[in-house]
Design a protein around this motif. Sequence first.
Motif, PDB file in Angstrom:
ATOM      1  N   GLY A 157       0.793  -1.227   0.000  1.00 13.76           N
ATOM      2  CA  GLY A 157       0.000   0.000   0.000  1.00 13.76           C
ATOM      3  C   GLY A 157       0.824   1.276   0.000  1.00 13.76           C
ATOM      4  N   ARG A 158       2.128   1.170  -0.131  1.00 14.46           N
ATOM      5  CA  ARG A 158       3.002   2.344  -0.151  1.00 14.46           C
ATOM      6  C   ARG A 158       2.967   2.981  -1.540  1.00 14.46           C
ATOM      7  NH1 ARG A 158       9.502   2.307   0.071  1.00 14.46           N
ATOM      8  NH2 ARG A 158       9.786   4.557   0.086  1.00 14.46           N
ATOM      9  N   ALA A 159       2.704   4.282  -1.600  1.00 15.25           N
ATOM     10  CA  ALA A 159       2.696   5.013  -2.863  1.00 15.25           C
ATOM     11  C   ALA A 159       4.055   5.671  -3.064  1.00 15.25           C
ATOM     12  CB  ALA A 159       1.603   6.065  -2.862  1.00 15.25           C
ATOM     13  N   MET A 160       4.611   5.500  -4.246  1.00  9.87           N
ATOM     14  CA  MET A 160       5.926   6.051  -4.568  1.00  9.87           C
ATOM     15  C   MET A 160       5.822   6.870  -5.846  1.00  9.87           C
ATOM     16  SD  MET A 160       8.221   2.647  -3.846  1.00  9.87           S
ATOM     17  CE  MET A 160       9.797   3.516  -3.823  1.00  9.87           C
ATOM     18  N   LEU A 161       6.483   8.022  -5.861  1.00 12.69           N
ATOM     19  CA  LEU A 161       6.478   8.904  -7.025  1.00 12.69           C
ATOM     20  C   LEU A 161       7.803   8.765  -7.767  1.00 12.69           C
ATOM     21  CD1 LEU A 161       4.975  11.123  -8.596  1.00 12.69           C
ATOM     22  CD2 LEU A 161       6.047  12.785  -7.064  1.00 12.69           C
ATOM     23  N   PHE A 162       7.733   8.644  -9.100  1.00  2.81           N
ATOM     24  CA  PHE A 162       8.928   8.467  -9.924  1.00  2.81           C
ATOM     25  C   PHE A 162       8.950   9.438 -11.089  1.00  2.81           C
ATOM     26  CE2 PHE A 162       8.279   4.293  -8.021  1.00  2.81           C
ATOM     27  CZ  PHE A 162       9.561   3.969  -7.610  1.00  2.81           C
ATOM     28  N   LEU A 163      10.159   9.755 -11.535  1.00  4.18           N
ATOM     29  CA  LEU A 163      10.411  10.469 -12.784  1.00  4.18           C
ATOM     30  C   LEU A 163      11.204   9.521 -13.667  1.00  4.18           C
ATOM     31  CD1 LEU A 163      11.700  13.903 -11.428  1.00  4.18           C
ATOM     32  CD2 LEU A 163       9.546  13.506 -12.594  1.00  4.18           C
ATOM     33  N   MET A 164      10.856   9.434 -14.941  1.00  9.72           N
ATOM     34  CA  MET A 164      11.617   8.581 -15.853  1.00  9.72           C
ATOM     35  C   MET A 164      12.973   9.221 -16.140  1.00  9.72           C
ATOM     36  SD  MET A 164      10.100   5.790 -16.696  1.00  9.72           S
ATOM     37  CE  MET A 164      11.192   5.328 -18.019  1.00  9.72           C
ATOM     38  N   SER A 165      14.009   8.431 -16.084  1.00  9.25           N
ATOM     39  CA  SER A 165      15.343   8.887 -16.444  1.00  9.25           C
ATOM     40  C   SER A 165      15.401   9.099 -17.953  1.00  9.25           C
ATOM     41  CB  SER A 165      16.370   7.833 -16.036  1.00  9.25           C
ATOM     42  OG  SER A 165      17.621   8.120 -16.595  1.00  9.25           O
ATOM     43  N   ARG A 166      16.134  10.092 -18.374  1.00  6.99           N
ATOM     44  CA  ARG A 166      16.287  10.321 -19.821  1.00  6.99           C
ATOM     45  C   ARG A 166      17.048   9.189 -20.488  1.00  6.99           C
ATOM     46  NH1 ARG A 166      17.557  16.782 -19.877  1.00  6.99           N
ATOM     47  NH2 ARG A 166      15.506  17.376 -19.114  1.00  6.99           N
ATOM     48  N   SER A 167      17.844   8.478 -19.706  1.00  5.55           N
ATOM     49  CA  SER A 167      18.630   7.375 -20.266  1.00  5.55           C
ATOM     50  C   SER A 167      17.906   6.026 -20.176  1.00  5.55           C
ATOM     51  CB  SER A 167      19.980   7.270 -19.544  1.00  5.55           C
ATOM     52  OG  SER A 167      19.777   6.967 -18.175  1.00  5.55           O
TER      53      SER A 167
END
Length: 91
Positions: free
Chosen positions: A23-33
């Motif tokens: 149930g843990r929510a995690m926020l991500f940004l895609m790496s350009r690589s």
Amino acid sequence: MAIAIGHIVLVQESRFRLVTSEGRAMLFLMSRSAPFGPQGLPSLIGAGQVLVEHKAAEGLVARIATRIVLMSQRPEPASRAKPAILKEERP
């Protein structure tokens, strides 16, 4: 490199939210690589469980996703692969 496993529930441009089975929510940004570009992220919403390799991002709450793998497409490790059963040929 850290790993998170869960379901992608929200996508906006190159950002996405993953919810783990705990149930843990995690926020991500895609790496350009990353080999998986942001244009493919919307198709992962509701597609099943994914594995995300990620690293910390200095000064950001979000983590940087370096790789995403749809768990149903993950290759089976050699140690877990079922052995082939060989039959003896008799003359």
